[in-house]
Scaffold this motif. Structure first.
Motif, mmCIF file in Angstrom:
data_model
loop_
_atom_site.group_PDB
_atom_site.id
_atom_site.type_symbol
_atom_site.label_atom_id
_atom_site.label_comp_id
_atom_site.label_asym_id
_atom_site.label_seq_id
_atom_site.Cartn_x
_atom_site.Cartn_y
_atom_site.Cartn_z
ATOM 1 N N GLY A 63 0.834 -1.198 0.000
ATOM 2 C CA GLY A 63 0.000 0.000 0.000
ATOM 3 C C GLY A 63 0.865 1.241 0.000
ATOM 4 N N THR A 64 0.465 2.251 0.774
ATOM 5 C CA THR A 64 1.249 3.487 0.852
ATOM 6 C C THR A 64 2.208 3.490 2.039
ATOM 7 N N GLU A 65 2.132 2.457 2.888
ATOM 8 C CA GLU A 65 2.996 2.415 4.071
ATOM 9 C C GLU A 65 4.452 2.099 3.730
ATOM 10 N N PHE A 66 4.667 1.330 2.672
ATOM 11 C CA PHE A 66 6.022 0.934 2.264
ATOM 12 C C PHE A 66 6.221 1.345 0.803
ATOM 13 N N PRO A 67 6.480 2.639 0.562
ATOM 14 C CA PRO A 67 6.505 3.149 -0.811
ATOM 15 C C PRO A 67 7.771 2.802 -1.600
ATOM 16 N N ASN A 68 8.829 2.361 -0.904
ATOM 17 C CA ASN A 68 10.111 2.106 -1.570
ATOM 18 C C ASN A 68 10.543 0.663 -1.356
ATOM 19 N N PRO A 69 11.282 0.103 -2.313
ATOM 20 C CA PRO A 69 11.823 -1.238 -2.082
ATOM 21 C C PRO A 69 12.903 -1.196 -0.995
ATOM 22 N N SER A 70 13.170 -2.342 -0.398
ATOM 23 C CA SER A 70 14.243 -2.417 0.599
ATOM 24 C C SER A 70 15.584 -2.147 -0.068
ATOM 25 N N THR A 71 16.540 -1.695 0.742
ATOM 26 C CA THR A 71 17.903 -1.467 0.258
ATOM 27 C C THR A 71 18.847 -2.362 1.052
ATOM 28 N N THR A 72 19.940 -2.749 0.422
ATOM 29 C CA THR A 72 20.912 -3.638 1.048
ATOM 30 C C THR A 72 22.262 -2.919 1.094
ATOM 31 N N PRO A 73 22.509 -2.134 2.164
ATOM 32 C CA PRO A 73 23.762 -1.380 2.244
ATOM 33 C C PRO A 73 24.992 -2.252 2.483
ATOM 34 N N SER A 74 24.784 -3.486 2.963
ATOM 35 C CA SER A 74 25.892 -4.431 3.118
ATOM 36 C C SER A 74 25.319 -5.835 2.965
ATOM 37 N N PRO A 75 26.143 -6.842 2.769
ATOM 38 C CA PRO A 75 25.631 -8.201 2.588
ATOM 39 C C PRO A 75 24.855 -8.741 3.792
ATOM 40 N N THR A 76 25.027 -8.116 4.957
ATOM 41 C CA THR A 76 24.354 -8.613 6.157
ATOM 42 C C THR A 76 23.394 -7.600 6.776
ATOM 43 N N LYS A 77 23.035 -6.562 6.015
ATOM 44 C CA LYS A 77 22.119 -5.546 6.543
ATOM 45 C C LYS A 77 21.163 -5.086 5.446
ATOM 46 N N VAL A 78 19.880 -4.967 5.835
ATOM 47 C CA VAL A 78 18.843 -4.472 4.922
ATOM 48 C C VAL A 78 18.056 -3.393 5.643
ATOM 49 N N HIS A 79 17.687 -2.340 4.907
ATOM 50 C CA HIS A 79 16.830 -1.276 5.432
ATOM 51 C C HIS A 79 15.517 -1.272 4.660
ATOM 52 N N LEU A 80 14.425 -1.003 5.384
ATOM 53 C CA LEU A 80 13.112 -0.879 4.761
ATOM 54 C C LEU A 80 12.405 0.329 5.374
ATOM 55 N N PHE A 81 12.064 1.296 4.527
ATOM 56 C CA PHE A 81 11.354 2.486 4.990
ATOM 57 C C PHE A 81 9.885 2.141 5.211
ATOM 58 N N ASN A 82 9.346 2.607 6.336
ATOM 59 C CA ASN A 82 7.953 2.360 6.711
ATOM 60 C C ASN A 82 7.336 3.688 7.141
ATOM 61 N N ARG A 83 6.310 4.140 6.441
ATOM 62 C CA ARG A 83 5.640 5.392 6.842
ATOM 63 C C ARG A 83 4.986 5.251 8.213
ATOM 64 N N ASN A 84 4.504 4.067 8.516
ATOM 65 C CA ASN A 84 3.883 3.769 9.811
ATOM 66 C C ASN A 84 2.870 4.844 10.199
ATOM 67 N N SER A 85 1.938 5.108 9.292
ATOM 68 C CA SER A 85 0.942 6.149 9.531
ATOM 69 C C SER A 85 -0.410 5.600 9.995
ATOM 70 N N ARG A 86 -0.529 4.271 10.041
ATOM 71 C CA ARG A 86 -1.772 3.668 10.535
ATOM 72 C C ARG A 86 -1.477 2.287 11.104
ATOM 73 N N ARG A 87 -2.279 1.899 12.087
ATOM 74 C CA ARG A 87 -2.131 0.572 12.684
ATOM 75 C C ARG A 87 -2.561 -0.489 11.677
ATOM 76 N N ALA A 88 -1.710 -1.481 11.474
ATOM 77 C CA ALA A 88 -2.036 -2.576 10.550
ATOM 78 C C ALA A 88 -0.974 -3.658 10.674
ATOM 79 N N LEU A 89 -1.295 -4.844 10.200
ATOM 80 C CA LEU A 89 -0.365 -5.965 10.166
ATOM 81 C C LEU A 89 -0.029 -6.246 8.709
ATOM 82 N N PHE A 90 1.249 -6.335 8.391
ATOM 83 C CA PHE A 90 1.710 -6.552 7.024
ATOM 84 C C PHE A 90 2.545 -7.825 6.961
ATOM 85 N N LYS A 91 2.223 -8.693 6.021
ATOM 86 C CA LYS A 91 3.049 -9.868 5.755
ATOM 87 C C LYS A 91 4.195 -9.430 4.848
ATOM 88 N N TYR A 92 5.357 -10.025 5.055
ATOM 89 C CA TYR A 92 6.492 -9.729 4.188
ATOM 90 C C TYR A 92 7.325 -10.989 4.015
#
Length: 111
Positions: A59-88
């Protein structure tokens, strides 16, 4: 951007049978516009360069794909503007073979 280290971090390991494990299994996101960080802590495994963490129905809560700044670390931006449960899906790669291994936990937005 606000980042709450206590709640917005996930430790990813691979158990003895080769199955990924996320701790916590359901990550509780706190703070608007937060970054969820995934740390891979098992030798011999890395995150793939792209699509290491993919939200099933972002939806609009996760507008960008995850990024992998290193082989053992991933970042995921989350707007977190409403309560909800998301499968990933989080995917790890066995470094020696290139085999991709997925796992399907959840993100709980607590806003």
């Amino acid at each position: 951007m606000t980042t709450n280290i206590e709640h917005n971090h996930v430790i990813v390991t691979v158990n003895g049978s080769g199955t990924p494990v996320c701790t916590p299994d359901t990550v509780q996101a706190r703070g608007r516009n937060c970054i969820l960080t995934f740390h891979l802590r098992t030798d011999g495994y890395v995150f793939p360069d792209s699509d290491a963490v993919v939200v099933t129905d972002p939806g609009t809560e996760f507008p960008n794909p995850s990024t992998t700044p290193s082989p053992t670390k991933v970042h995921l931006f989350n707007r977190n503007s409403r309560r909800a449960l998301f499968k990933y899906t989080v995917t790890v790669k066995e470094a020696s073979t290139g085999r991709l291994i997925p796992l399907d936990p959840s993100i709980e937005n607590e806003d």
